[in-house]
Design an enzyme around this catalytic site. Structure first.
Site, PDB file in Angstrom:
ATOM      1  N   LEU A 203       0.694  -1.463   0.026  1.00  0.00           N
ATOM      2  CA  LEU A 203       0.088  -0.007  -0.065  1.00  0.00           C
ATOM      3  C   LEU A 203       1.068   1.198  -0.094  1.00  0.00           C
ATOM      4  O   LEU A 203       1.634   1.343   0.748  1.00  0.00           O
ATOM      5  CB  LEU A 203      -0.924   0.039   1.327  1.00  0.00           C
ATOM      6  CG  LEU A 203      -1.836   1.264   1.387  1.00  0.00           C
ATOM      7  CD1 LEU A 203      -3.027   0.909   0.089  1.00  0.00           C
ATOM      8  CD2 LEU A 203      -2.328   1.379   2.693  1.00  0.00           C
ATOM      9  N   HIS A 204       0.835   1.888  -1.069  1.00  0.00           N
ATOM     10  CA  HIS A 204       1.482   3.173  -0.961  1.00  0.00           C
ATOM     11  C   HIS A 204       0.516   4.670  -1.453  1.00  0.00           C
ATOM     12  O   HIS A 204      -0.300   4.365  -2.156  1.00  0.00           O
ATOM     13  CB  HIS A 204       2.525   3.055  -1.922  1.00  0.00           C
ATOM     14  CG  HIS A 204       2.308   2.463  -3.367  1.00  0.00           C
ATOM     15  ND1 HIS A 204       2.007   1.385  -3.619  1.00  0.00           N
ATOM     16  CD2 HIS A 204       2.203   3.702  -4.507  1.00  0.00           C
ATOM     17  CE1 HIS A 204       1.915   1.193  -5.052  1.00  0.00           C
ATOM     18  NE2 HIS A 204       1.652   2.666  -5.597  1.00  0.00           N
TER      19      HIS A 204
END
Length: 731
Positions: A629-630
């Site tokens: 997740l970014h």
DNA sequence: GTTCTAGAAC
DNA sequence: GTTCTAGAAC
């Protein structure tokens, strides 16, 4: 011989006086208005006059008043007119609507093609070379499209047709070409109701599933029940027949998409000319439908009758409802069986023809209508298969692509079926023997549905087996040059295409599908991460091994994007194992999301202090390419040599990009974020500020380098944009 | 995600 | 001929 019940309201027979109509075309330059008129006028038997502002001035630029005068005089002479000018906004076209009284029907035909198509055609048409001309054309088209207002029935149109792709345009051309001097088209709104064509066709499929908030293009989701209730409603002049979405309708010569639901439209057999008792017939229809509807997989059956007040339709409808037959798989439909798509928006892959034993055209009713609409191709194809038909039997005839039923309506097969004859006025009647009559009618429906089942199997979605086939094929060495091999290759290619379609059809997990973190529990298999997609995961887990990192904490790692798509583009990585993407986010991650947001904000402000002209946006990709997740924090100049393609642009500038603030809201309210379809990645290129469309990336980049328009209202709200205090993004 | 490249579009 | 896209390989 079989006939349908005749509805006095919609039937044009017997009213022979010519009825002039006014068709107001609407569309940007390059949308094909003049071509539309030319094609219709070339073939139509109706007397048309084209009122074109470009040519009405005899070389000089024409005026609207000249157009109005020209239209009025043509109509006075009993001619129908095409108003061939852009007419994109309501005000522009209102004068034409008001020009004549209600005795002249006004139709709107909207050529609502992607801006890109119009621009590229306009550029071509100028015949000039160089970017200046092209740029000018693009500017003109864009300016006009921004003023675009789709027509509404209450502006005074009896019928509105919205065309959003070439197939829709062709269908509309065919409809108006076929409109004889005294014919009348059914009133209503036809075509996709998409308030502005920002979104292309492929995306429509997704929008059907869910209206994305923020991109408020309204698409009416019409279930068969709605179609039915609209269509069977008594028509008054203001009736709105909502858009029916069958966007995969294809034109002559092209293949019918696999995504079409195989659908059989059939008339009630034997109840008209053959005088079969309606009550008994409706029992048998419902009985047979019930028997077959589940055998047919996803295929649909539709009982069609011309009349909106048809007795047989209402009997069957009531009895089917009583038996709880799935209304998605079987419904009734009032309309002309030869014009279900062009007039009713209902795409049927097969239609049944209640025929005579000789399988000859003519006679009246359904048989005459179908043979006439299908053209001589059907008679030839039928003769090639069989010479005659006995009562209770059916025969499937593939429709040649030269048939207008194929090209205009998308019908691939006609199934002739012969029912029992209970009409004492006709030869070979059953002398009121309903035991035998019912038996033959049952047999007729069985034969019909069996015939349909045999083609539905090949028209339906490919089975999952194709994945295996594809895998096997990949494992095979692809060599050899014999014809056989080449044929095999061709087939392989074809099959691969099918797989692509199938995959894109089912792969998308859709918004909020499944509980996250369910790993490989089976239902929707997610795309596996490629080896190249692991870099961020590795960075999050072992930041010490990586450079380019600007901050590290227990919760997050902040790093500059390796291929920044703007002057400033950095990522805030979550350091939680197993949190691969937005789809994995749950309520328990809310705090983390807020941390990521505030860290992103902090660094955005830090960069703002260095360069106060920057504007930042923080958000997630709905379906990221890289694991872990970014949060993207990206400046809105998009000034970067790494921004190279449509996907790059749309991943930051379409609903596919989910603003961090919205994600936080959604997760706190619903425990999950809404994910948007990957089809948004291929939508047309539009400036993120002024929303103008551009034909390709270089042109888009040239435009955004200088566009100073204010950002769309959506982005100005809720802190979606981050900029220096006191600076105004809305200037 | 990027790179490479065939072939479509201009 | 050059520009641009889009699909495959990585």
């Amino acid at each position: 011989m079989e006939a349908m019940e005749i509805d006095p309201e919609t039937n044009s027979k017997g009213k022979d006086e010519a009825k002039p109509i006014m068709v107001i075309l609407m569309g940007a330059p390059g949308s094909g208005k003049s071509t539309f008129c030319d094609l219709v006028m070339r073939v139509s038997t109706r007397h048309w006059v084209r009122i074109c502002q470009d040519t009405i001035g005899n070389g000089k630029a024409g005026t609207k008043n000249q157009c109005l005068a020209g239209a009025a005089s043509a109509l006075k002479e009993g001619k129908s007119v095409f108003i061939d000018r852009c007419n994109l906004d309501r005000e522009q076209r209102a004068d034409f609507v008001k020009l004549v009284g209600p005795e002249v029907e006004k139709h709107a035909v909207v050529l609502d093609l992607p801006a890109k198509v119009c621009i590229s055609r306009s550029v071509k048409r100028t015949g000039h070379e160089g970017n200046l001309q092209g740029g000018k054309a693009a500017a003109v088209v864009n300016r006009m499209l921004q003023k675009k207002e789709l027509p509404k029935l209450n502006e005074g149109y009896a019928r509105i047709t919205v065309c959003q792709d070439e197939n829709n345009v062709q269908a509309a051309i065919n409809t108006y070409t076929a409109l004889g001097p005294s014919d009348k088209l059914p009133p209503g709104f036809f075509g996709q109701k998409n308030s502005d064509a920002k979104v292309q066709l492929g995306i429509m499929k997704f929008l059907k599933k869910k209206d994305p908030p923020g991109y408020s293009d309204t698409v009416t989701n019409v279930s068969p029940e709605n179609i039915q209730s609209h269509a069977t409603k008594k028509t008054d002049s203001n009736q709105v027949v909502e858009s029916r979405e069958e966007p995969k309708m294809t034109a002559a010569g092209s293949n019918i998409s696999l995504e079409n639901t195989p659908t059989l439209a059939f008339p009630s057999i034997s109840t008209a000319d053959f005088h079969f008792n309606l009550d008994k017939a409706s029992d048998i229809i419902v009985e047979k439908v019930e028997e077959y509807v589940n055998k047919l997989g996803n295929a649909r059956l539709v009982l069609v009758d011309l009349s909106q007040n048809s007795k047989i339709l209402s009997l069957v409808k009531a009895k089917a409802a009583e038996k709880n037959i799935d209304s998605k798989k079987f419904f009734t439909f009032a309309g002309n069986i030869t014009k279900l798509y062009s007039e009713g928006g209902l795409h049927c892959t097969a239609i049944a023809n209640a025929t005579n034993w000789r399988l000859k055209p003519g006679g009246g009713g359904v048989n005459a209508a179908i043979f006439s609409a299908a053209g001589p191709a059907l008679e030839t194809a039928t003769k090639a298969r069989i010479g005659s038909l006995s009562p209770g039997k059916a025969i499937v005839v593939p429709l040649p692509s030269s048939s207008p039923l194929f090209s205009r309506e998308g019908v691939t097969h006609v199934i002739h079926v012969l029912g029992p004859n209970m009409n004492p006025q006709r030869p070979n009647h059953l002398n009121n023997d309903y035991v035998k009559g019912c038996q033959i009618l049952r047999e007729a429906y069985s034969s019909l549905f069996d015939g349909f089942a045999s083609i539905a199997r090949t028209q339906g979605e490919p089975s999952k087996d194709n994945f295996e086939k594809e895998l096997k094929r990949e494992a095979q060495p692809e060599q050899g040059s014999t014809n056989g091999d080449q044929k095999a290759k061709r087939e392989a290619v074809c099959e691969a295409d099918m797989n692509k379609k199938y995959k894109s059809f089912v792969k998308e997990p859709g918004p909020n599908v499944g509980s996250s973190g369910d790993g490989n529990s089976g239902e929707q298999t997610r795309k596996a991460w490629g080896s190249w997609a692991q870099a961020l995961y590795d960075t999050a887990m072992h930041p010490e091994r990586h450079k380019n990192i600007i901050e590290k904490s227990d919760d997050v790692v902040v790093l500059n994007d390796l291929y920044p798509k703007a002057q400033k583009h950095f990522l805030v990585l979550a350091r939680v194992e197993g949190l691969d993407r937005l789809a994995d986010v749950q309520k328990e991650h809310l705090t983390l999301l807020k941390t990521m947001h505030s860290v992103g904000l902090k660094w955005a402000e830090m960069f703002l202090s260095e360069n106060n002209s920057l504007i930042f946006r923080l958000g997630y990709h709905s379906a990221p390419s890289m694991r872990q997740l970014h949060l993207h924090v990206i400046s809105q100049d998009f000034d970067s040599k790494h921004l190279k393609n449509k996907k790059h642009w749309n991943s930051f500038n379409s609903p596919f990009f989910r603003d961090s603030v919205d994600v936080i809201d959604e997760v706190s309210q619903n425990g999950k974020a809404t994910l948007k379809d990957e089809n948004f990645l291929s939508m047309e290129l539009r400036c993120h500020r002024c929303r103008s469309a551009h034909p390709n990336i270089p042109r888009l980049k040239a435009h955004i380098s200088s566009c100073q328009a204010s950002f769309p209202a959506f982005l100005l709200q809720n802190g979606r944009l981050v900029l220096l205090e006191g600076k105004d993004a809305d200037h």
